[in-house]
Design a protein around this motif. Structure first.
Motif, short mmCIF file in Angstrom:
data_model
loop_
_atom_site.label_atom_id
_atom_site.label_comp_id
_atom_site.label_asym_id
_atom_site.label_seq_id
_atom_site.Cartn_x
_atom_site.Cartn_y
_atom_site.Cartn_z
N LEU A 1 0.73 -1.20 0.06
CA LEU A 1 -0.02 -0.07 -0.02
C LEU A 1 0.82 1.39 0.01
O LEU A 1 1.44 1.74 0.86
CB LEU A 1 -1.02 -0.04 1.14
CG LEU A 1 -1.82 1.18 1.47
CD1 LEU A 1 -2.88 1.30 0.30
CD2 LEU A 1 -2.63 0.93 2.77
N GLY A 2 1.06 1.83 -1.31
CA GLY A 2 2.02 3.06 -1.27
C GLY A 2 3.40 2.54 -2.18
O GLY A 2 4.26 1.84 -1.18
N PHE A 3 3.43 2.62 -3.34
CA PHE A 3 4.50 2.02 -4.13
C PHE A 3 5.57 3.31 -4.32
O PHE A 3 5.88 3.64 -5.49
CB PHE A 3 4.14 1.33 -5.40
CG PHE A 3 5.27 0.31 -5.72
CD1 PHE A 3 5.42 -0.87 -5.22
CD2 PHE A 3 5.80 0.84 -7.06
CE1 PHE A 3 6.43 -1.64 -5.62
CE2 PHE A 3 6.66 -0.30 -7.46
CZ PHE A 3 6.94 -1.40 -6.89
N GLY A 4 6.07 3.74 -3.35
CA GLY A 4 7.21 4.83 -3.67
C GLY A 4 8.51 4.20 -3.19
O GLY A 4 8.56 2.91 -3.50
N ASN A 5 9.59 4.99 -2.60
CA ASN A 5 10.89 4.47 -2.55
C ASN A 5 10.79 2.93 -1.83
O ASN A 5 11.46 2.07 -2.14
CB ASN A 5 11.72 5.32 -2.12
CG ASN A 5 12.42 6.35 -3.10
OD1 ASN A 5 12.59 6.01 -4.01
ND2 ASN A 5 12.63 7.66 -2.63
N ILE A 6 10.18 3.10 -0.62
CA ILE A 6 10.14 2.07 0.25
C ILE A 6 9.38 0.75 -0.42
O ILE A 6 9.95 -0.23 -0.44
CB ILE A 6 9.53 2.48 1.71
CG1 ILE A 6 10.37 3.30 2.22
CG2 ILE A 6 9.34 1.04 2.61
CD1 ILE A 6 9.60 3.78 3.69
N GLY A 7 8.35 1.22 -1.14
CA GLY A 7 7.46 0.14 -1.69
C GLY A 7 8.42 -0.63 -2.65
O GLY A 7 8.28 -1.84 -2.96
N ILE A 8 9.14 0.12 -3.45
CA ILE A 8 9.97 -0.37 -4.63
C ILE A 8 11.04 -1.23 -3.86
O ILE A 8 11.39 -2.52 -4.46
CB ILE A 8 10.65 0.58 -5.47
CG1 ILE A 8 9.43 1.39 -6.26
CG2 ILE A 8 11.65 0.16 -6.29
CD1 ILE A 8 9.91 2.66 -6.82
N HIS A 9 11.97 -0.76 -3.15
CA HIS A 9 12.76 -1.57 -2.25
C HIS A 9 12.14 -2.92 -1.68
O HIS A 9 12.85 -3.86 -1.58
CB HIS A 9 13.57 -0.86 -1.12
CG HIS A 9 14.54 0.04 -1.49
ND1 HIS A 9 15.74 -0.44 -2.23
CD2 HIS A 9 14.60 1.30 -2.18
CE1 HIS A 9 16.42 0.55 -2.63
NE2 HIS A 9 15.81 1.76 -2.60
N LEU A 10 10.86 -2.81 -1.18
CA LEU A 10 10.32 -3.97 -0.57
C LEU A 10 10.09 -5.09 -1.77
O LEU A 10 10.16 -6.31 -1.55
CB LEU A 10 8.98 -3.59 0.12
CG LEU A 10 8.12 -4.63 0.64
CD1 LEU A 10 8.89 -5.44 1.78
CD2 LEU A 10 7.15 -4.05 1.34
N ALA A 11 9.38 -4.57 -2.81
CA ALA A 11 9.10 -5.47 -3.99
C ALA A 11 10.32 -6.02 -4.41
O ALA A 11 10.36 -7.48 -4.56
CB ALA A 11 8.38 -4.92 -5.15
N LYS A 12 11.57 -5.57 -4.38
CA LYS A 12 12.56 -6.05 -4.95
C LYS A 12 13.37 -7.30 -4.05
O LYS A 12 13.53 -8.22 -4.50
CB LYS A 12 13.91 -5.01 -5.11
CG LYS A 12 13.57 -4.09 -6.05
CD LYS A 12 14.48 -2.98 -6.17
CE LYS A 12 15.99 -3.21 -6.27
NZ LYS A 12 16.82 -2.03 -6.08
N ARG A 13 12.85 -7.22 -2.66
CA ARG A 13 13.41 -8.04 -1.73
C ARG A 13 12.52 -9.36 -1.61
O ARG A 13 12.68 -10.32 -1.35
CB ARG A 13 13.49 -7.39 -0.54
CG ARG A 13 14.91 -6.58 -0.41
CD ARG A 13 14.84 -5.43 0.38
NE ARG A 13 16.12 -4.81 0.47
CZ ARG A 13 16.56 -3.94 -0.31
NH1 ARG A 13 15.76 -3.38 -1.32
NH2 ARG A 13 17.73 -3.29 -0.29
#
Length: 397
Positions: free
Chosen positions: A210-222
């Motif tokens: 919920l919220g695909f900013g910088n943190i969301g992108i890094h989370l998806a990568k991991r």
């Protein structure tokens, strides 16, 4: 500290009789520490001389003062002070929260941390040029009032400092801790039980970011190597991220991160995505539009037994809704690094449930992110002292 270490090494040589190899090691270590001391002092002298040479005598005689508000997140001011130790013309102070209004008039830069910077306090900041956050969240600052008083307000872009990556790693930790029943495992160890509890895999789960900013992108990568399905919502997928040049995470535009997200959506899709997910991770910035966004309607449509993670701001979650669904068993787990009031009450009813993990707002508190952010604050203080434009920060007003 170095003198004590050298003394210990010398004492080491007197204790040991004859072993030449050990004596040689002690001598090498002693010389290494002495060399480090010499080099450290030399570099500091060089840096200070260079800084003084680049500034007028008038500027060098002036001390630029930086105020950190409150005792929490102590390494924010400790690391900044350490970074600036070779620059005596920049002073870094930390004061109790209750003392901030009385002293704020003496400072040019303020790092608010969790202090609420309202219009009354801002009216006292007569010398203030810049208000910063040691991170990205500025919901505690009255930006309109700061603008009225001619004070710039800035945040440190999370993607450029390691803060976003650190927060993403914390989300993974909370997810795995809940799936593998961290609290119950501790009880099993205490009770000398083996082979229980039975945990669950992350593999095959559907995760809603919920919220695909910088943190969301890094989370998806991991998350991608765990073989999960990833859903994500973002205000706009077609507009380049603001100040993306300062982020280590490229923008999601033009399919740059299409392989990270299985299904995209916007605000209108959050309930639909919540109903599909086994795990929901809140990565939104908190503002007037997002406060309380995870409410009774949101949690009610989540799958029974799904888990909820929040690494952004406590106010995104409606407290009563969370408590109600924990009591009913509909919410299968809660992992939060942020709370509704901080510090969080250790006797709060929410913490009585076995499938709740709370951490003390440390998602972004790592050596990597804090050293990087301390450097940004230190550099900004040096820029202000030298009368140069600010770099490395994102001005919001």
């Amino acid at each position: 500290m170095y003198r004590k270490t050298i003394s210990a090494l010398l004492l080491c040589k007197t204790w040991i009789s004859n072993p030449k190899t050990v004596l040689l090691t002690c001598n090498v270590l002693e010389n290494t520490f002495l060399h480090y001391q010499h080099q450290r002092h030399w570099f500091c002298s060089l840096a200070q001389a260079g800084a003084n040479a680049s500034m007028s005598d008038n500027r060098c005689s002036h001390v630029t003062r930086v105020l950190f508000c409150g005792p929490h997140f102590p390494d924010s001011h400790n690391y900044t002070r350490e970074y600036l130790q070779c620059y005596p013309f920049v002073q870094v102070d930390d004061v109790p929260l209750e003392s901030v209004p009385a002293v704020i008039g003496d400072y040019e830069i303020c790092v608010v941390k969790n202090f609420r910077m309202n219009s009354d306090v801002l009216s006292r900041a007569k010398r203030m040029k810049l208000i910063m956050q040691f991170g990205v969240g500025l919901e505690g600052v009255d930006i309109t009032a700061a603008t009225k008083h001619g004070i710039k307000v800035a945040k440190i872009p999370g993607g450029a400092t390691g803060n976003a990556a650190s927060c993403a790693e914390m989300a993974i930790y909370l997810i795995l801790g809940l799936l593998r029943k961290q609290n119950q495992m501790k009880i099993s160890v205490e009770q000398k039980k083996l082979g229980e509890p039975t945990g669950d895999n992350l593999q095959g789960k559907t995760v809603f970011i919920l919220g695909f900013g910088n943190i969301g992108i890094h989370l998806a990568k991991r998350l991608r190597p765990f073989d999960v399905k990833i859903l994500a919502t973002k205000r706009s997928w077609g507009r380049p991220a603001q100040d993306s040049s300062k982020s280590e995470a490229p923008s999601v535009e033009n399919g740059g991160y299409a392989d990270l997200v299985d299904e995209r959506g916007n605000h209108a899709d959050i309930l639909k995505f919540a109903s599909k997910a086994d795990i929901v991770v809140c990565c939104l910035a908190m503002n007037s539009e997002t406060i309380g966004i995870v409410n009774n309607d949101f949690i009610s449509v989540m799958r029974k037994g799904a888990i909820l993670i929040n690494i952004s701001r406590g106010g995104l979650l409606d407290y009563d809704a969370v408590l109600t669904h924990l009591k009913s068993g509909h919410l299968g787990g809660l992992g939060i690094d942020v709370a509704w009031t901080e510090p969080f009450d250790p006797d709060d009813a929410i913490l009585k449930f076995p499938d709740v993990i709370i951490t003390p707002h440390v998602a972004g508190v790592t050596e990597l992110s804090y050293r990087d952010m301390a450097k940004v604050v230190g550099d900004v203080a040096l820029q202000l002292h030298a009368g140069k434009p600010f770099t490395g920060i994102e001005i919001v007003n």
